[in-house]
Write an enzyme that holds these catalytic residues in place. Structure first.
Site, mmCIF file in Angstrom:
data_model
loop_
_atom_site.group_PDB
_atom_site.id
_atom_site.type_symbol
_atom_site.label_atom_id
_atom_site.label_comp_id
_atom_site.label_asym_id
_atom_site.label_seq_id
_atom_site.Cartn_x
_atom_site.Cartn_y
_atom_site.Cartn_z
ATOM 1 N N ASN A 482 2.893 -0.125 0.995
ATOM 2 C CA ASN A 482 1.914 0.794 1.566
ATOM 3 C C ASN A 482 2.365 2.223 1.271
ATOM 4 O O ASN A 482 3.188 2.793 1.978
ATOM 5 C CB ASN A 482 1.790 0.568 3.077
ATOM 6 C CG ASN A 482 0.642 1.351 3.691
ATOM 7 O OD1 ASN A 482 0.233 2.380 3.169
ATOM 8 N ND2 ASN A 482 0.129 0.872 4.807
ATOM 9 N N ASP A 483 1.808 2.801 0.210
ATOM 10 C CA ASP A 483 2.230 4.135 -0.220
ATOM 11 C C ASP A 483 1.956 5.203 0.825
ATOM 12 O O ASP A 483 2.468 6.321 0.728
ATOM 13 C CB ASP A 483 1.505 4.518 -1.523
ATOM 14 C CG ASP A 483 1.999 3.722 -2.713
ATOM 15 O OD1 ASP A 483 3.088 3.134 -2.618
ATOM 16 O OD2 ASP A 483 1.293 3.676 -3.735
#
Length: 811
Positions: A482-483
């Protein structure tokens, strides 16, 4: 409501109105030259790199939407129209767009004239073919004027739309017969040019946009078309275009065909010039000559269809559910190929100017495409590994043109290294090619520093264990999968990128997701260790995995689900103790995939919690409750409005992980439900809500907290494609490559009575029939291979070029 229909026989989606809820697109090209084309002929093309070798200019999500493309204007007695409807938007008597596998056909009819255009990129060809057929369906002779139109991009798409001081003065073209050449910057550092040709004499041309369109006009009312004439303009400066003007006379019932070639040419530096100041056009001449007539175009189109016949033949299902069959047999595999080719950069949603090929992204794309193109996957794995650093970390992306890593969107995403283990494992399972591990490749593309692929993988695995936090869980770095979960960022500055801003020093934020991914990747790593004779390393990895599981159980469990992370201050993320964001989907999926918690009941608790707290009609949201304000210690995830993107949007990419976890638990009905809810063809009747194409997956669908719940975002270029295919093909249908053969392990809804799968695998064809007369979800009673019962559920590698009959009795 629907805006078209599936034509399974021709493997096309047929759009019956140009006014779709959003431009519905397709991709052309299979190797080096790629194009995006909408159902109204909008879009652009590029050679290898969407940013650095952009051929056509396009205006993305601009106003008006879908602005710029490959347009044909038909003029008659002062009136004019487009067979693609746009840009003039004149009412058509008939319209149809057929998006097929690497081609698009658009048909428009008006006032007794029909125009059908076939757009495709031939195999081994750096350019597009536009085959146009004009036909007079009336009883009178018709006098028409045809105008083609494309607008050249000045190569670097980022520079093209920003550096006006230079670009207003650089555009250059050349016209020779029926060919218009785009040669901007060729005089200096470039060795490439483009051209747009037609295979008939022309009566005029235009190469200057302002002259063709006219001041204060738009694509919908170009001055040249309004006046029914060409100005023979030659562009100097910023706005080069290519427009052919052709006068066409048609007797009643007569048709005429035209072949337009939009091509890209590179010349070796020593062959740039034919003579001083004159471009060497030899390669362009050869490309034009190759498609000088309709027969050559038709042959190339047939070759393209045969290519896809072979590609898709590797995995084919026969099932009573026609939607399942079409998605598995056609569209899901096709989308997997598109994501392999262009990763995440080139879509209507992302302009192709900021991202190359993501390290994590591309490794995941391999999982869904390796069975179709193993040789290209082998090359891609070595290219990816060559961008890694000697400490096992890696660039987050690399540019496909140079195959070199870059930091345009940051680095230090600590999940990245593990994905090379999964992609390499998938490749070896598919091919049996353990020798890839012995390939010697550089670190950071530095030929002075090299190691085997296995040594790169070993460093990637150790990068996790060398970077553990206070709880024995992996440090998250800049982010994990999850950037937007940026636990070391603390950004207060507007316009500052969460992915590139400096992280605080000495960050202690930990990721339960990376911990689960580490455990999931370990069996593949152990098998590679043993193949390379590193038994001690294999034993060490087994122990490291056990220790990670202990850390997850001790510090990563929250009572009903797995925690998401620990932040910089050691506070829990994704816990019932949190004010918002109490439960996240990612660790529930990855940990249950890895088998964590199966024996002690944690896995069942976690999966049930996904149903209880995250599930919706259109799939599971990323977390709940949604963040209602900005949490500086969490970063970008809390910057979005509730229900969108990472803030409780339905991030379709991670739903299949939960589905795979359900198959680990033997819950086939629920596993298929997870798949069904994110598969767009199942809610084609709600296209006015979903808005995106019903034939491909989205990255994100607006979640239950959003006012536009169910609306899709970012279609096509998403890891959802590969993970959805892995879920359905390998874990639900249960035909899964393994190191020593083809494993048969279905986990299906109990009311499925039978289905068939044809699977090509290591030089043989396995014709598999699954029988489920007992109505179970999981379990094999016996397997017959060519009429003889085998032990276990692993089909041997036969590699004899023959078709083998396999009967599987579940029970």
């Amino acid at each position: 409501m629907r805006f078209g229909y599936f034509d399974d026989k021709n493997r096309e989606y047929v759009i019956t109105t140009p006014q779709t809820p959003f431009p519905w697109i397709n991709y052309l090209g299979v190797e080096d030259f790629f194009s995006i084309i909408s159902n109204t002929a909008g879009g652009y093309c590029f050679y290898k790199d969407a940013r650095l070798r952009r051929i056509l200019r396009f205006r993305y999500n601009n106003v008006p939407l879908d602005s710029g493309g490959r347009y044909f204007y038909i003029w008659e007695n002062g009136d004019f129209w487009n067979p693609s409807w746009k840009p003039t938007k004149k009412d058509l008597d008939k319209y149809e767009c057929r998006h097929g596998l690497s081609y698009t056909k658009i048909l428009g009819e008006k006032n007794g004239i029909s125009a059908e255009i076939l757009f495709f990129v031939p195999l081994k060809f750096n350019g597009e073919i536009h085959k146009l057929k004009l036909k007079n369906n009336s009883n009178t002779k018709r006098y028409l004027k045809l105008f083609s139109f494309v607008e050249w991009c000045l190569w670097n798409a980022w520079d093209d739309q920003t550096n006006f001081q230079r670009n207003l003065s650089t555009g250059e073209v050349e016209v020779e017969g029926s060919v218009i050449y785009h040669k901007t910057e060729y005089r200096e550092r470039r060795n490439h040019f483009a051209f747009y040709s037609v295979n008939v004499p022309i009566q005029g041309f235009d190469t200057d946009r302002d002259t063709f369109i006219g001041m204060y006009n738009g694509f919908d009312e170009p001055r040249a078309v309004i006046e029914g004439r060409a100005f023979n303009s030659v562009a100097e400066g910023w706005a080069p275009i290519a427009s052919h003007y052709i006068e066409v006379n048609l007797e009643p019932g007569e048709s005429k065909d035209f072949v337009f070639v939009l091509g890209y040419v590179e010349n070796p530096d020593e062959e740039k010039w034919e003579r001083p100041g004159v471009i060497n056009k030899k390669r362009a001449y050869e490309m034009i000559e190759r498609f000088k007539d309709i027969k050559s175009v038709d042959n190339a189109f047939l070759e393209l269809k045969e290519y896809w016949d072979e590609i898709l033949s590797k995995y084919q299902i026969n099932h009573d559910d026609e939607i399942l069959s079409r998605m598995v047999n056609i569209w899901n595999q096709y989308q997997c190929m598109i994501t392999f080719n262009v990763a995440r950069s080139a879509s209507y949603f992302e302009s192709g100017i900021s991202r190359g090929i993501g390290f994590r992204d591309s490794n995941q794309d391999i999982l869904g495409s390796v069975h179709m193109i193993p040789n290209r996957v082998r090359e891609r794995i070595l290219d990816l590994a060559s961008t890694m650093f000697e400490d096992g970390s890696c660039y987050h992306q690399y540019q496909p043109l140079t195959k070199r890593g870059n930091n345009d969107i940051g680095s230090g995403f600590n999940d990245d290294p593990l994905w090379i283990i999964l992609s390499t494992g998938a490749y070896i399972k598919e091919t049996g090619d353990f020798d890839i591990l012995k390939e010697v490749i550089p670190y950071n593309n530095d030929e002075n520093r090299k190691g085997t692929l296995f040594e790169h993988i070993k460093k990637a695995y150790h990068h996790v264990t060398n970077n553990l936090g206070p709880h024995g869980l992996p440090l998250i770095g800049r982010a994990d999968w999850n950037d937007c979960l940026n636990l070391n960022c603390f950004s207060k500055t507007p316009d500052e990128s969460f992915q590139t801003t400096s992280n605080v020093e000495g960050g202690t934020a930990e990721s339960v997701f990376i911990a689960g991914l580490f455990v999931y990747a370990t069996p593949d790593y152990i098998r590679m260790c043993k193949a390379m004779g590193e038994e001690e390393e294999a034993k060490w990895a087994e122990e490291a995995s056990k220790q990670m599981i202990e850390a997850i159980n001790k510090y990563g469990w929250d009572g009903e689900w797995f925690l998401r992370a620990y932040d910089y201050f050691g506070e829990k993320v994704g816990s019932k103790e949190c004010e918002e964001g109490k439960i996240f989907i990612e660790p529930q999926g990855i940990c249950t995939m890895a088998g964590i918690g199966v024996e002690d009941g944690k896995a069942k608790f976690a999966l049930d919690s996904c149903i209880k707290y995250l599930d919706t009609k259109y799939g599971m949201v990323l977390q709940q409750p949604a963040y209602s304000r900005y949490y500086i210690e969490l970063g970008e995830i809390s910057s979005y409005p509730p229900g969108y993107k990472e803030n409780a949007g339905i991030f379709c990419h991670n739903n299949p992980w939960v589905g795979i976890g359900e198959t680990v638990m033997g819950r086939g009905k629920r596993a298929f439900e997870v798949y069904r809810k994110i598969t767009p063809a199942y809610f084609e009747d709600e296209s006015e809500i979903h808005k995106m194409e019903p034939y491909v997956y989205c990255q994100m669908v607006a979640g239950k907290d959003a006012k536009r719940h169910g609306e899709g975002k970012n279609s096509w270029l998403t890891g959802t494609a590969s993970w959805a295919f892995v879920l359905i093909s390998q874990f639900v249908l249960g035909i899964r490559p393994d190191y020593d053969g083809l494993r048969i392990d279905p986990c299906i809804p109990p009311d499925w009575k039978e289905f068939k799968v044809v699977r090509k695998f290591r030089g043989a064809v396995y014709d598999i029939k699954i029988e489920n007369s007992k109505g179970v979800s999981k379990g094999i009673k016996r397997i017959l291979l060519d009429g003889k019962e085998i032990e276990g559920n692993l089909l041997p590698v036969l590699n004899d070029g023959k078709i083998h009959q396999v009967t599987v009795e579940m029970g």
